[in-house]
Design a protein around this motif. Sequence first.
Motif, PDB file in Angstrom:
ATOM      1  N   LEU A  66      23.298 -18.472 -10.142  1.00 31.16           N
ATOM      2  CA  LEU A  66      22.216 -17.489 -10.093  1.00 31.16           C
ATOM      3  C   LEU A  66      22.055 -16.993  -8.665  1.00 31.16           C
ATOM      4  O   LEU A  66      22.027 -17.787  -7.721  1.00 31.16           O
ATOM      5  CB  LEU A  66      20.908 -18.115 -10.577  1.00 31.16           C
ATOM      6  N   VAL A  67      21.924 -15.691  -8.502  1.00 36.93           N
ATOM      7  CA  VAL A  67      21.753 -15.123  -7.169  1.00 36.93           C
ATOM      8  C   VAL A  67      20.926 -13.843  -7.262  1.00 36.93           C
ATOM      9  O   VAL A  67      21.088 -13.051  -8.204  1.00 36.93           O
ATOM     10  CB  VAL A  67      23.131 -14.849  -6.510  1.00 36.93           C
ATOM     11  N   ARG A  68      20.019 -13.661  -6.321  1.00 45.58           N
ATOM     12  CA  ARG A  68      19.281 -12.396  -6.247  1.00 45.58           C
ATOM     13  C   ARG A  68      20.226 -11.293  -5.795  1.00 45.58           C
ATOM     14  O   ARG A  68      21.176 -11.545  -5.042  1.00 45.58           O
ATOM     15  CB  ARG A  68      18.105 -12.505  -5.262  1.00 45.58           C
ATOM     16  N   ALA A  69      19.940 -10.080  -6.219  1.00 44.75           N
ATOM     17  CA  ALA A  69      20.810  -8.959  -5.856  1.00 44.75           C
ATOM     18  C   ALA A  69      20.933  -8.829  -4.347  1.00 44.75           C
ATOM     19  O   ALA A  69      22.016  -8.546  -3.806  1.00 44.75           O
ATOM     20  CB  ALA A  69      20.267  -7.660  -6.468  1.00 44.75           C
ATOM     21  N   SER A  70      19.833  -9.086  -3.626  1.00 41.77           N
ATOM     22  CA  SER A  70      19.851  -8.952  -2.175  1.00 41.77           C
ATOM     23  C   SER A  70      20.690 -10.025  -1.488  1.00 41.77           C
ATOM     24  O   SER A  70      21.074  -9.887  -0.324  1.00 41.77           O
ATOM     25  CB  SER A  70      18.422  -9.007  -1.623  1.00 41.77           C
ATOM     26  N   SER A  71      20.969 -11.114  -2.205  1.00 43.56           N
ATOM     27  CA  SER A  71      21.738 -12.224  -1.620  1.00 43.56           C
ATOM     28  C   SER A  71      23.207 -12.207  -2.013  1.00 43.56           C
ATOM     29  O   SER A  71      23.943 -13.147  -1.694  1.00 43.56           O
ATOM     30  CB  SER A  71      21.119 -13.566  -2.035  1.00 43.56           C
ATOM     31  N   LEU A  72      23.637 -11.156  -2.714  1.00 40.68           N
ATOM     32  CA  LEU A  72      25.031 -11.107  -3.147  1.00 40.68           C
ATOM     33  C   LEU A  72      26.033 -11.186  -1.987  1.00 40.68           C
ATOM     34  O   LEU A  72      27.042 -11.896  -2.091  1.00 40.68           O
ATOM     35  CB  LEU A  72      25.283  -9.833  -3.970  1.00 40.68           C
ATOM     36  N   PRO A  73      25.797 -10.483  -0.850  1.00 41.16           N
ATOM     37  CA  PRO A  73      26.756 -10.611   0.258  1.00 41.16           C
ATOM     38  C   PRO A  73      26.903 -12.047   0.748  1.00 41.16           C
ATOM     39  O   PRO A  73      28.012 -12.503   1.032  1.00 41.16           O
ATOM     40  CB  PRO A  73      26.157  -9.697   1.344  1.00 41.16           C
ATOM     41  N   ARG A  74      25.773 -12.761   0.841  1.00 39.12           N
ATOM     42  CA  ARG A  74      25.851 -14.154   1.272  1.00 39.12           C
ATOM     43  C   ARG A  74      26.616 -14.990   0.260  1.00 39.12           C
ATOM     44  O   ARG A  74      27.422 -15.854   0.625  1.00 39.12           O
ATOM     45  CB  ARG A  74      24.449 -14.712   1.472  1.00 39.12           C
ATOM     46  N   MET A  75      26.367 -14.742  -1.028  1.00 35.78           N
ATOM     47  CA  MET A  75      27.072 -15.489  -2.053  1.00 35.78           C
ATOM     48  C   MET A  75      28.569 -15.206  -2.001  1.00 35.78           C
ATOM     49  O   MET A  75      29.394 -16.114  -2.159  1.00 35.78           O
ATOM     50  CB  MET A  75      26.512 -15.144  -3.437  1.00 35.78           C
ATOM     51  N   GLU A  76      28.941 -13.963  -1.768  1.00 39.58           N
ATOM     52  CA  GLU A  76      30.356 -13.621  -1.676  1.00 39.58           C
ATOM     53  C   GLU A  76      31.021 -14.358  -0.522  1.00 39.58           C
ATOM     54  O   GLU A  76      32.168 -14.805  -0.627  1.00 39.58           O
ATOM     55  CB  GLU A  76      30.508 -12.105  -1.540  1.00 39.58           C
ATOM     56  N   ALA A  77      30.276 -14.500   0.593  1.00 41.11           N
ATOM     57  CA  ALA A  77      30.813 -15.257   1.730  1.00 41.11           C
ATOM     58  C   ALA A  77      30.998 -16.721   1.367  1.00 41.11           C
ATOM     59  O   ALA A  77      31.994 -17.359   1.747  1.00 41.11           O
ATOM     60  CB  ALA A  77      29.882 -15.122   2.940  1.00 41.11           C
ATOM     61  N   LEU A  78      30.060 -17.268   0.608  1.00 53.14           N
ATOM     62  CA  LEU A  78      30.170 -18.662   0.180  1.00 53.14           C
ATOM     63  C   LEU A  78      31.335 -18.852  -0.786  1.00 53.14           C
ATOM     64  O   LEU A  78      32.047 -19.865  -0.728  1.00 53.14           O
ATOM     65  CB  LEU A  78      28.866 -19.126  -0.468  1.00 53.14           C
TER      66      LEU A  78
ATOM     67  N   VAL B   2      23.374 -12.172 -11.454  1.00 54.63           N
ATOM     68  CA  VAL B   2      22.176 -11.639 -10.791  1.00 54.63           C
ATOM     69  C   VAL B   2      20.931 -12.009 -11.583  1.00 54.63           C
ATOM     70  O   VAL B   2      20.879 -11.870 -12.812  1.00 54.63           O
ATOM     71  CB  VAL B   2      22.275 -10.109 -10.633  1.00 54.63           C
ATOM     72  N   GLY B   3      19.931 -12.516 -10.886  1.00 47.06           N
ATOM     73  CA  GLY B   3      18.670 -12.892 -11.520  1.00 47.06           C
ATOM     74  C   GLY B   3      17.629 -13.220 -10.476  1.00 47.06           C
ATOM     75  O   GLY B   3      17.833 -13.009  -9.284  1.00 47.06           O
ATOM     76  N   ASP B   4      16.509 -13.767 -10.922  1.00 49.63           N
ATOM     77  CA  ASP B   4      15.393 -14.061 -10.022  1.00 49.63           C
ATOM     78  C   ASP B   4      14.621 -15.245 -10.580  1.00 49.63           C
ATOM     79  O   ASP B   4      14.215 -15.244 -11.745  1.00 49.63           O
ATOM     80  CB  ASP B   4      14.484 -12.843  -9.885  1.00 49.63           C
ATOM     81  N   LEU B   5      14.413 -16.251  -9.735  1.00 48.77           N
ATOM     82  CA  LEU B   5      13.749 -17.477 -10.165  1.00 48.77           C
ATOM     83  C   LEU B   5      12.351 -17.223 -10.701  1.00 48.77           C
ATOM     84  O   LEU B   5      11.863 -17.967 -11.567  1.00 48.77           O
ATOM     85  CB  LEU B   5      13.689 -18.461  -8.984  1.00 48.77           C
ATOM     86  N   THR B   6      11.697 -16.186 -10.221  1.00 43.95           N
ATOM     87  CA  THR B   6      10.298 -15.949 -10.599  1.00 43.95           C
ATOM     88  C   THR B   6      10.149 -15.170 -11.894  1.00 43.95           C
ATOM     89  O   THR B   6       9.029 -14.981 -12.377  1.00 43.95           O
ATOM     90  CB  THR B   6       9.580 -15.175  -9.469  1.00 43.95           C
ATOM     91  N   GLN B   7      11.257 -14.719 -12.493  1.00 44.30           N
ATOM     92  CA  GLN B   7      11.188 -13.913 -13.707  1.00 44.30           C
ATOM     93  C   GLN B   7      11.421 -14.751 -14.951  1.00 44.30           C
ATOM     94  O   GLN B   7      12.154 -15.743 -14.915  1.00 44.30           O
ATOM     95  CB  GLN B   7      12.236 -12.776 -13.649  1.00 44.30           C
TER      96      GLN B   7
END
Length: 681
Positions: free
Chosen positions: A31-43, A56-61
């Motif tokens: 699970l990753v927020r859309a705004s964190s996709l670049p960081r996830m791609e690096a990981l 793509v998703g959000d823990l609060t939803q």
Amino acid sequence: MAYFVTGATGFIGRHLIAELVDHREGPVFVLVRASSLPRMEALVRQWGADRVQPVVGDLTQPGLGVDPGWVAEHAGSIDHFFHLAAIYDITADDATNDAMNIDGTRNALTLAESLRAGVFHQVSSVAAAGDYHGRFDETMFEEGQPLPSPYHRTKYESEKIVRDEATIPWRVYRPAIVVGHSETGAMDKIDGPYYFFPVIKRLRDALPAWLPLVGLDLGDTNLVPVDYVAKAMDHLAHVPGHDGEAFHLVNPEPQSVIEMINAFCSAAGAPRFATPVDRSVTTAGPLALLPRALRPINVMNAVIRSAPAQLVLDQTVGRLGIPAEVLAHTSFPSVFDSRATERALAGSGISVPPLETYVRALWGYWEENLDDATGRDPKAVAALKDKYVVITGASSGIGQVVALKVAQAGGIPVLVARGKEKLEATRDIIELRGGRAEVFPCDLSDLEAIDRLCEQLSADLPSVDYVINNAGRSIRRSLKLSQDRFHDFERTMQLNYFGAIRLVMGLMPQLHSQRSGHIVNISSIGVQTNPPRFSAYVASKAALDAWSNVVSSEVVGHGITFTNVHMPLVRTPMIAPTKIYDKFPTISPAQAADVVIKAMVDKPHEINTALGTAGELAHTIAPRTAFRVLNLAYQVFPDSAAAKGQKPASAAAAAAEEAPASNHRETEQMLLAQLFRGVHW
């Protein structure tokens, strides 16, 4: 097998993903927020596995906000759903804890049930035990325990949601306080014992290590390294027959808080704490008859947690970076029984290493990567912000840590060394932290390559504000073993002297044109103390000192200045081959880097240690006596096997060869090493 993981970018999550990638088959959805996709791609690149697929998703939803079409497509195919996304912070407020720990767990469970996941793995915490006094085993949960903070409360309630509401099989993991990796020390945030590290550093820098301090017996704590937690979770998740159970990922032997602090003090080289009044006094004799609430340690904890005390602590120790909430929960009243976990791990080879075996790695990583003192120093920021700092030998050791600290203060480290990949890795770290760095690979033993480097630096950089001559080569070999090794002297001079002055000379036109620039030469305490067996190394550093002293008078009118740092023995890869140094008192690369930052900020002509100055004075006023003392050291410390040109068949053979001399002279060696702290012997 297919996996779904929340919190994959978090500290435990990253290590769990690495374990799944290394030991399991099948896709790993994260699970990753859309705004964190670049960081996830690096990981994902770091993990080196295209099996890791972002969702793509959000823990609060509700349902974590995952696209219903994706859920429908993968329903029934997810074998293990790991829920790690949560707040693991004792200082977080109620609203944040509720949103992340309670609502986040309910949303994750909803998604797992929609996916018809095989098992829902909830990462809880030993905090769910609250202030339960006594042994708390893995079958225990609702014991009427007090929950003294929002963190404790929400950890308890989120675990309760899983236990009461899950319609699919579940397992719960309760880690103790999670610290960095037991091998690398890697950690990603200040938490738990790390809040105390700046104070330990201040004690180290202000007081001698031998000075005993008075401490209090604060009870027991429990630390586990992140690699143990990740490995244990991966293994326990796949052991059949344990659904509906909780696992305590804790140290079976709780650590005393004061012993834990002393372990970090020892790793840092700081004075340690003695406890003249400890639990042997406060829980024995007449005091043992007191009700638990009236025992000294419990009274002290109650006072610390009171509102007036928290206010006072915020205005005192809080200013040192230790939140009052952390002091209120330093120790655990519970003793966490982990026998069920140990049985389930039996035969896996997974166990909690003793703290003393990895405490230096934890301290070293914090000091080099998480200590933000340079970035908070107004003088350092004023001197370094937006300045270009050329650092040789920047791929490891002192040079790498200097680069990290320069970037922390807003400067732009210009990384120079032979290994391009290591330089780029350092640049990646700096950029990940929001800084900038430039990479210029160069073999500094090749004078023509240095000339090309100078041309490139002058053309590509708007300015060259600092040059740190840090790259160096050290050779420890007596003269009698050097008769047929004149190349030792040539190659040492080539890098330590000719390479350094070639770089400065090549940049001089740029420095003159901008009428500014400061050069810091990493010299050695050996230049002042003249230790035996270092004739090649000390001579090369002395030559650099002398050259800089002469040139300083020629260029000072153009705003160009020099600092020679007579550095004591530093624990770097350069000294690693000399095994005798393993027992020597040394300073860390981070301590050395702090000295270099001081050289850049204050720009003194030289920086010396008290021992170095004393050695220089001794050679001036009593040279014969000084040489006799050094000859004693020459007799006590042997030449290494490498210096003799020997190659033992194995490490065991080398140890056996050196053991008799070591046993005979160890006391003398350590006495000299302690007396002349920081000198290269």
